[in-house]
Design a protein around this motif. Structure first.
Motif, PDB file in Angstrom:
ATOM      1  N   SER A  57      46.258 -36.065  37.107  1.00  0.00           N
ATOM      2  CA  SER A  57      47.378 -37.003  37.260  1.00  0.00           C
ATOM      3  C   SER A  57      47.999 -36.907  38.644  1.00  0.00           C
ATOM      4  O   SER A  57      48.525 -37.900  39.166  1.00  0.00           O
ATOM      5  CB  SER A  57      48.439 -36.715  36.194  1.00  0.00           C
ATOM      6  N   LEU A  58      47.927 -35.708  39.274  1.00  0.00           N
ATOM      7  CA  LEU A  58      48.566 -35.516  40.579  1.00  0.00           C
ATOM      8  C   LEU A  58      47.655 -35.892  41.743  1.00  0.00           C
ATOM      9  O   LEU A  58      48.109 -35.953  42.886  1.00  0.00           O
ATOM     10  CB  LEU A  58      48.994 -34.043  40.727  1.00  0.00           C
ATOM     11  N   GLU A  59      46.371 -36.105  41.458  1.00  0.00           N
ATOM     12  CA  GLU A  59      45.461 -36.480  42.543  1.00  0.00           C
ATOM     13  C   GLU A  59      45.801 -37.871  43.064  1.00  0.00           C
ATOM     14  O   GLU A  59      46.072 -38.791  42.304  1.00  0.00           O
ATOM     15  CB  GLU A  59      44.012 -36.452  42.052  1.00  0.00           C
ATOM     16  N   GLY A  60      45.798 -38.020  44.364  1.00  0.00           N
ATOM     17  CA  GLY A  60      46.060 -39.313  44.987  1.00  0.00           C
ATOM     18  C   GLY A  60      47.513 -39.539  45.337  1.00  0.00           C
ATOM     19  O   GLY A  60      47.839 -40.567  45.931  1.00  0.00           O
ATOM     20  N   ILE A  61      48.405 -38.620  44.966  1.00  0.00           N
ATOM     21  CA  ILE A  61      49.820 -38.796  45.320  1.00  0.00           C
ATOM     22  C   ILE A  61      50.288 -37.629  46.194  1.00  0.00           C
ATOM     23  O   ILE A  61      51.483 -37.315  46.235  1.00  0.00           O
ATOM     24  CB  ILE A  61      50.705 -38.917  44.050  1.00  0.00           C
ATOM     25  N   ASP A  62      49.333 -36.969  46.864  1.00  0.00           N
ATOM     26  CA  ASP A  62      49.629 -35.869  47.793  1.00  0.00           C
ATOM     27  C   ASP A  62      50.342 -34.721  47.108  1.00  0.00           C
ATOM     28  O   ASP A  62      51.183 -34.034  47.710  1.00  0.00           O
ATOM     29  CB  ASP A  62      50.477 -36.375  48.975  1.00  0.00           C
ATOM     30  N   ALA A  63      50.042 -34.509  45.846  1.00  0.00           N
ATOM     31  CA  ALA A  63      50.600 -33.376  45.100  1.00  0.00           C
ATOM     32  C   ALA A  63      49.458 -32.475  44.654  1.00  0.00           C
ATOM     33  O   ALA A  63      48.315 -32.920  44.524  1.00  0.00           O
ATOM     34  CB  ALA A  63      51.396 -33.866  43.894  1.00  0.00           C
ATOM     35  N   SER A  64      49.759 -31.215  44.416  1.00  0.00           N
ATOM     36  CA  SER A  64      48.732 -30.254  44.011  1.00  0.00           C
ATOM     37  C   SER A  64      49.274 -29.368  42.909  1.00  0.00           C
ATOM     38  O   SER A  64      50.486 -29.202  42.750  1.00  0.00           O
ATOM     39  CB  SER A  64      48.289 -29.396  45.201  1.00  0.00           C
ATOM     40  N   LEU A  65      48.329 -28.806  42.157  1.00  0.00           N
ATOM     41  CA  LEU A  65      48.683 -27.936  41.034  1.00  0.00           C
ATOM     42  C   LEU A  65      47.774 -26.716  41.091  1.00  0.00           C
ATOM     43  O   LEU A  65      46.563 -26.855  41.275  1.00  0.00           O
ATOM     44  CB  LEU A  65      48.521 -28.680  39.713  1.00  0.00           C
ATOM     45  N   GLU A  66      48.334 -25.536  40.944  1.00  0.00           N
ATOM     46  CA  GLU A  66      47.548 -24.312  40.952  1.00  0.00           C
ATOM     47  C   GLU A  66      48.220 -23.255  40.089  1.00  0.00           C
ATOM     48  O   GLU A  66      49.420 -23.340  39.796  1.00  0.00           O
ATOM     49  CB  GLU A  66      47.382 -23.786  42.375  1.00  0.00           C
ATOM     50  N   VAL A  67      47.416 -22.283  39.663  1.00  0.00           N
ATOM     51  CA  VAL A  67      47.932 -21.154  38.904  1.00  0.00           C
ATOM     52  C   VAL A  67      48.356 -20.099  39.912  1.00  0.00           C
ATOM     53  O   VAL A  67      47.522 -19.505  40.600  1.00  0.00           O
ATOM     54  CB  VAL A  67      46.869 -20.602  37.935  1.00  0.00           C
ATOM     55  N   GLU A  68      49.642 -19.866  40.007  1.00  0.00           N
ATOM     56  CA  GLU A  68      50.135 -18.922  41.010  1.00  0.00           C
ATOM     57  C   GLU A  68      49.972 -17.474  40.560  1.00  0.00           C
ATOM     58  O   GLU A  68      49.581 -16.611  41.338  1.00  0.00           O
ATOM     59  CB  GLU A  68      51.607 -19.213  41.321  1.00  0.00           C
ATOM     60  N   SER A  69      50.242 -17.204  39.317  1.00  0.00           N
ATOM     61  CA  SER A  69      50.088 -15.839  38.798  1.00  0.00           C
ATOM     62  C   SER A  69      49.850 -15.919  37.304  1.00  0.00           C
ATOM     63  O   SER A  69      50.252 -16.860  36.633  1.00  0.00           O
ATOM     64  CB  SER A  69      51.339 -14.994  39.088  1.00  0.00           C
ATOM     65  N   THR A  70      49.147 -14.893  36.810  1.00  0.00           N
ATOM     66  CA  THR A  70      48.858 -14.834  35.386  1.00  0.00           C
ATOM     67  C   THR A  70      48.732 -13.380  34.978  1.00  0.00           C
ATOM     68  O   THR A  70      48.678 -12.483  35.815  1.00  0.00           O
ATOM     69  CB  THR A  70      47.567 -15.601  35.069  1.00  0.00           C
ATOM     70  N   GLY A  71      48.685 -13.151  33.731  1.00  0.00           N
ATOM     71  CA  GLY A  71      48.606 -11.781  33.240  1.00  0.00           C
ATOM     72  C   GLY A  71      49.082 -11.704  31.800  1.00  0.00           C
ATOM     73  O   GLY A  71      49.351 -12.723  31.153  1.00  0.00           O
ATOM     74  N   PRO A  72      49.195 -10.517  31.274  1.00  0.00           N
ATOM     75  CA  PRO A  72      49.619 -10.366  29.864  1.00  0.00           C
ATOM     76  C   PRO A  72      51.067 -10.793  29.613  1.00  0.00           C
ATOM     77  O   PRO A  72      51.458 -11.009  28.472  1.00  0.00           O
ATOM     78  CB  PRO A  72      49.424  -8.874  29.597  1.00  0.00           C
ATOM     79  N   LYS A  73      51.880 -10.912  30.666  1.00  0.00           N
ATOM     80  CA  LYS A  73      53.283 -11.275  30.482  1.00  0.00           C
ATOM     81  C   LYS A  73      53.541 -12.749  30.784  1.00  0.00           C
ATOM     82  O   LYS A  73      54.693 -13.148  30.958  1.00  0.00           O
ATOM     83  CB  LYS A  73      54.176 -10.402  31.381  1.00  0.00           C
ATOM     84  N   GLY A  74      52.526 -13.547  30.838  1.00  0.00           N
ATOM     85  CA  GLY A  74      52.753 -14.972  31.010  1.00  0.00           C
ATOM     86  C   GLY A  74      52.038 -15.543  32.225  1.00  0.00           C
ATOM     87  O   GLY A  74      51.371 -14.836  32.974  1.00  0.00           O
ATOM     88  N   THR A  75      52.247 -16.853  32.419  1.00  0.00           N
ATOM     89  CA  THR A  75      51.572 -17.592  33.491  1.00  0.00           C
ATOM     90  C   THR A  75      52.603 -18.393  34.258  1.00  0.00           C
ATOM     91  O   THR A  75      53.548 -18.948  33.683  1.00  0.00           O
ATOM     92  CB  THR A  75      50.511 -18.538  32.909  1.00  0.00           C
TER      93      THR A  75
END
Length: 543
Positions: free
Chosen positions: A497-515
Motif C-alpha cells: 500500500s505504501l509503494e509509489g507514495i515515497d513511503a517505506s515500511l520495515e521491521v526495526e526490532s523484534t524479539g521475545p518482548k515484541g516487535t
C-alpha cells in the motif's frame, strides 16, 4: 553462464529457433579451418613467388648462357677463319692434299685450345646446286671430303654478307645445335668458304641444370629463412579469428564471456565488437530469463501457499456456517437459540468476507502500483481513523493504545493507502499481542521525513522468518498448528500500500518482548485554515 546451447535444435524456445545456418549450408560437412587455409595460402603463395623468381632467373640465365656460347663460338670461328688463306683453301682437291692436312692440323689445335667437344668444318658452295654446300676440311679422324650438306640460314647469311654469323638453336638428324659461322676470304675479299663451329645444345642444358640447382638451393635457403616470418605473419592474422572462434564456442556452450584482446585489423575489430555486443545481449537475455523463472517459481510457491492458507482460513468459518445452518434447518429452536445461531452465521460470514476482501485489495494494489494523487494529510487524523476501524477489536481485547508525538505532524501521500497500511500494521499488532495488551504509537520528524513507530509487546517475529516477513502468505510457525496463524497478508499488504507514495515500511526490532514496525513518510505541508485535530493523549483507553 548460459543454461542452454545456442544450437538450432534446442527445445522450443526463441533462442533455440535462431537460424544460425542457412538452408543452403545446412547438412554440409565442416569446412577446413580458416587458420590452416591462411597458413597454406601464405606458404603456397610464397613458394609460388620463389618458383616464379627461380623460373625467371633460369630463363634469364639460359638467355645469357646461350648468348655467351654464341659469342664464344663466333670468336673461335672468326679467329680460325682469319688463319686460313682463301687461295690455298680453293686449291684443296682431296684429303691427301697438303693444304688439307695443314688446315686440319690448324683446326685441331684451335679445338684443343678452346676445349671443344665437337668438330670444326669448312664448307664451300656446291657449283652444281647453289642451295647445297660441300665439306672441305674437317677435324674428324675419318674425312668426308666432298660430302654435301644443305645450306642453312646461318651459312647462307655468312656467304652473302661476308661477316661472321650465329644461329639460334636448331635440330638436324645428328642432334640439336648452336652454331657460329665465319667467312674465309681471298685476298680480293671474295668469300670462298665458311668455317663452322658447333656446340651441342645439351651442353647448354647441362650448364642450365647446374645453374638451376644453385638457384633452387638459394631459393630454398631464402624460403627457409622467410618461413618463420611467414608463419608469424599468418598467426598474427589468424590469432584474432581463433579468439573469436573460441569465444563463440564459449558462448555456445554457456560459459562466461571474457574480454578479447583488441585487434588492429579493422574488419576483425568490428567482428570483435559485434561478438561482444551479442554476448552482452545474450547475457542480458539470460538474466531476464532467470528473473522470469524466479518470478514463476515465486508465483508457483505463492499459488500453493494461497491454496493452503485460504483453504485453512476459510475452513473454520465455513464449518461454523454449515453447522449453524444444519441446526437451524433440522432442530427446533426457541427464539433465543435461533438468534444465537443466526449471529454466529453472520459472524462467520463476515470473517469469510474479510478474508476475501484482503485478497481482493492485495490483487488490486498489485495491478495499480502507482497512486492516483498525492495530498497533505494530518498524521493524527490518519491514525485516529485507523483505530476507529479497529474499535471493536480494541474493545473486546481490552487493549491499551498509547499515542505520543503525533500532534502537528503532516504527511504526504494517498490517504486511502496510508489508512490501509496503518490498519494492517495495527491489526497485525493486535493479533500477535499475547498476554500484554499494550501498543505504543510514536512519531517524530527527522528532517524531511516523518518516522512513525508502532510497538507491541507480543510474541515477536522469529529470526528464521524475518526475511520473509513481507512476503505474501508468509506466517511465523506451523500454519495448521499455530493458534492465530492468520492469512499472512498483513505486513505484505501494508508494504504494498505504501509503494509509489515515497513511503517505506520495515521491521526495526523484534524479539521475545515484541516487535517495532517503522514507517517513514514524506513530511507534508500543513494546510491553512485546517480543521483542528484532537490533542494527543499519553494513553488511549479501550474505545
Amino acid at each position: 553462464m548460459f543454461p542452454f546451447p545456442l544450437t538450432r535444435d534446442h527445445g522450443k524456445g526463441r533462442l533455440g529457433k535462431l537460424p544460425l545456418f542457412s538452408d543452403r549450408n545446412r547438412g554440409m560437412p565442416p569446412k577446413k579451418r580458416f587458420t590452416q587455409r591462411v597458413l597454406v595460402f601464405t606458404i603456397g603463395s610464397l613458394a609460388l613467388v620463389f618458383l616464379a623468381l627461380t623460373l625467371n632467373f633460369l630463363r634469364r640465365e639460359y638467355q645469357l648462357l646461350e648468348q655467351g656460347m654464341r659469342d664464344k663460338l663466333l670468336h673461335i670461328a672468326a679467329t680460325a677463319a682469319q688463319s686460313i688463306s682463301g687461295e690455298e683453301h680453293e686449291q684443296i682437291r682431296g684429303p691427301e692434299d697438303p693444304a688439307f692436312l695443314k688446315f686440319r692440323s690448324l683446326l685441331r689445335r684451335i679445338k684443343r685450345a678452346n676445349h671443344l667437344k665437337t668438330e670444326l668444318y669448312t664448307l664451300a658452295r656446291d657449283p652444281e646446286n647453289p642451295r647445297m654446300t660441300r665439306f672441305v676440311v674437317m677435324t674428324n679422324e675419318k674425312p668426308f671430303f666432298g660430302d654435301r650438306y644443305p645450306e642453312t640460314d646461318g651459312l647462307w647469311r655468312a656467304f652473302e654478307s661476308g661477316k661472321p654469323q650465329t644461329s639460334a638453336p636448331y635440330a638436324d638428324k645428328h642432334g640439336s645445335w648452336v652454331s657460329a659461322y665465319a667467312p674465309i676470304k681471298s685476298k680480293d675479299g671474295r668469300v670462298v668458304a665458311v668455317l663452322e663451329v658447333d656446340q651441342r645444345e645439351s651442353h647448354l642444358a647441362a650448364l642450365i641444370y647446374r645453374e638451376g640447382w644453385q638457384a633452387f638451393l638459394f631459393s630454398l635457403a631464402i624460403l627457409g629463412i622467410a618461413l618463420p616470418f611467414v608463419i608469424r605473419f599468418g598467426n598474427s592474422l589468424t590469432r584474432p579469428i581463433k579468439d573469436l572462434c573460441r569465444m563463440t564456442r564459449r558462448i555456445q556452450n554457456g560459459k562466461p564471456f571474457e574480454a578479447l584482446p583488441e585487434s588492429k585489423i579493422l574488419e576483425i575489430h568490428e567482428l570483435q565488437l559485434a561478438l561482444s555486443k551479442l554476448a552482452h545481449v545474450l547475457r542480458d537475455r539470460e538474466q531476464l530469463i532467470q528473473e522470469k523463472l524466479q518470478t514463476l517459481e515465486e508465483t508457483d510457491v505463492l499459488r500453493r501457499n494461497l491454496i493452503t492458507v485460504v483453504s485453512h482460513e476459510l475452513k473454520t468459518p465455513l464449518t461454523g456456517i454449515v453447522a449453524a445452518a444444519e441446526f437451524l434447518a433440522t432442530i427446533e429452536l426457541n427464539e433465543e437459540e435461533r438468534l444465537e445461531f443466526t449471529q454466529d452465521l453472520l459472524l462467520q460470514s463476515h470473517s469469510m468476507a474479510a478474508i476475501l476482501d484482503r485478497l481482493i485489495q492485495f490483487s488490486a494494489l498489485q495491478a495499480r502500483p502507482l497512486p492516483h494523487q498525492l495530498e497533505d494529510i494530518p498524521l493524527p487524523r490518519a491514525v485516529e481513523d485507523s483505530l476507529e476501524s479497529l474499535k471493536q477489536e480494541v474493545s473486546q481485547g481490552h487493549f491499551e493504545i498509547g499515542l505520543m508525538g503525533l500532534d502537528g505532524l503532516w504527511i504526504r501521500g494517498e490517504e486511502s493507502r496510508i489508512r490501509r497500511a496503518l490498519l494492517e500494521v495495527l491489526k497485525n499488532a493486535l493479533e500477535h499481542s499475547a498476554h500484554s495488551r499494550k501498543i505504543q504509537i510514536e512519531a517524530h520528524q527527522n528532517g524531511s521525513s516523518i518516522e512513525l513507530r508502532i510497538r507491541d509487546q507480543g510474541t515477536g517475529i522469529s529470526d528464521e522468518t524475518l526475511e520473509s516477513a513481507f512476503a505474501p502468505l508468509s506466517q511465523d510457525g506451523n500454519l495448521l498448528v499455530g493458534k492465530k496463524a492468520g492469512l499472512g497478508m498483513g505486513l505484505p499488504l501494508a508494504k504494498l500500500s505504501l509503494e509509489g507514495i515515497d513511503a517505506s515500511l520495515e521491521v526495526e526490532s523484534t524479539g521475545p518482548k515484541g516487535t517495532t514496525i517503522l514507517i517513514r513518510f514524506v513530511a507534508g505541508t500543513p494546510l491553512l485554515h485546517a480543521p483542528s485535530i484532537a490533542g494527543e493523549s499519553k494513553k488511549k483507553p479501550a474505545l
